[in-house]
Structures are given as structure tokens and as C-alpha cells.
Scaffold this motif. Structure first.
Motif: not given
Length: 187
Positions: A27-52
Motif C-alpha cells: 500500500e505504501h510502496g515499501l520493501q520490508p528492509v525499508q520498513f525495518e529501517a523506518l521502524q528503527y529510526i522511529a524508535n531510536c534515540n539521539r545517539y543511535s539515529d545515524t546511517p551507521m
């Protein structure tokens, strides 16, 4: 404990959740890995919100994560911000559109329906067992835990009601301690 049965049950549960997720992601045109990344970014703190940190959390290559983040940014689900103190560091923030997708998909409707048919003690027992299994798996295999600050050895509650990260010596809010941190160590 029959380890093979545990694995089979976990794999079947994961398969059912992935199947449901794939349909919703279309429905959103997303792949599972893209959603996993999005979900992580939604739930990580300011020390953990980097691409690495996303790369480490997902266990993917830098190239895969880079392409994943480009798609999420192009779809306006995340934005990249340069760190104010260190211009070499990029932070990832979820947008309202990204948060809307994660809130729509989580918790999983099929898991919520099943949990609604269980009593509070059963749900708590499953959560506790899964938490223990995850901890033991990470610990035994020397994987980074990426846990919530609330269960971290570095976290201490202050008399003010705020929390202090002993690693960074910075104050954390009650909301901060519910987020995922890449520096997490179980207490």
C-alpha cells in the motif's frame, strides 16, 4: 526445552508476520528492509539515529542501507539533518508521514487480534520469555543488544524524575529511556 520446536515456532510466527507486513507495505510502496529501517529510526534515540547505527542494527551492508535511506528520504518518510556540533555526522529523523505508516502497521493487526484473546498474564509471560531469549541470543553470540535505555546499566534515575546516561553524562527524559540505543548494555 526442545530447541528445534522453539525455532520452528519462531520461524512460523515470523513467516505469518512477514506475510501480513508485505501486503500492508505494498500500500505504501515499501520493501520490508525499508520498513525495518523506518521502524528503527522511529524508535531510536539521539545517539543511535545515524546511517551507521541503522547499518549495524539491520545487519545489512552500507550500500544496502544507503539505498534504503535514499528511498525513505525520497518518499519524505525520513529527513537527514547535520549534527549541530559535528558537521560530519548525519542524523535521521522520521517525518509525520513516516510515523503515520509505522503507527498504522504496528502493532501487527494479526498479533494484536491474537493478543486480545489472551489474558494479561499470558501476554506478560510471552514478552518476558522472548526478552530472555533475545538477551541470551545476543549475549551468547556477542551481538550488540540495541536495547532500551530503561534496561541499560548506564541509566540512573535522578531525584528530579529525569534520568542520567552514565556513558554520555547527559540527562534523559522519561520518553528518552523508552527508545533504542546502540550503546545499550544490560544491567
Amino acid at each position: 526445552m526442545n530447541k528445534l520446536i522453539n525455532q520452528q515456532l519462531l520461524e512460523r510466527l515470523a513467516s505469518l508476520l512477514r506475510s501480513e507486513s508485505r501486503g500492508m507495505l505494498l500500500e505504501h510502496g515499501l520493501q520490508p528492509v525499508q520498513f525495518e529501517a523506518l521502524q528503527y529510526i522511529a524508535n531510536c534515540n539521539r545517539y543511535s539515529d545515524t546511517p551507521m547505527a541503522v547499518t549495524d542494527f539491520l545487519g545489512q551492508t552500507k550500500g544496502t542501507v544507503s539505498q534504503t535511506l535514499k528511498v525513505l528520504e525520497k518518499k519524505a518518510l525520513i529527513e537527514k539533518l547535520t549534527d549541530e556540533k559535528d558537521k560530519r555526522v548525519t542524523h535521521l529523523k522520521i517525518t509525520e508521514a513516516g510515523r503515520s505508516i509505522t503507527q498504522h502497521m504496528l502493532p501487527s493487526p494479526i498479533l494484536k487480534t491474537a493478543s486480545d484473546h489472551m489474558n494479561t498474564d499470558e501476554v506478560a509471560m510471552i514478552n518476558s520469555s522472548l526478552h530472555t531469549l533475545l538477551y541470551q541470543l545476543q549475549s551468547a553470540n556477542d551481538f550488540k543488544p540495541f536495547g532500551q535505555c530503561s534496561s541499560c546499566i548506564h541509566n540512573t534515575k535522578q531525584a528530579s524524575g529525569e534520568y542520567l546516561c552514565g556513558l554520555t553524562q547527559e540527562l534523559l527524559t522519561p520518553n528518552d529511556v523508552q527508545l533504542i540505543c546502540r550503546e545499550h548494555q544490560y544491567s
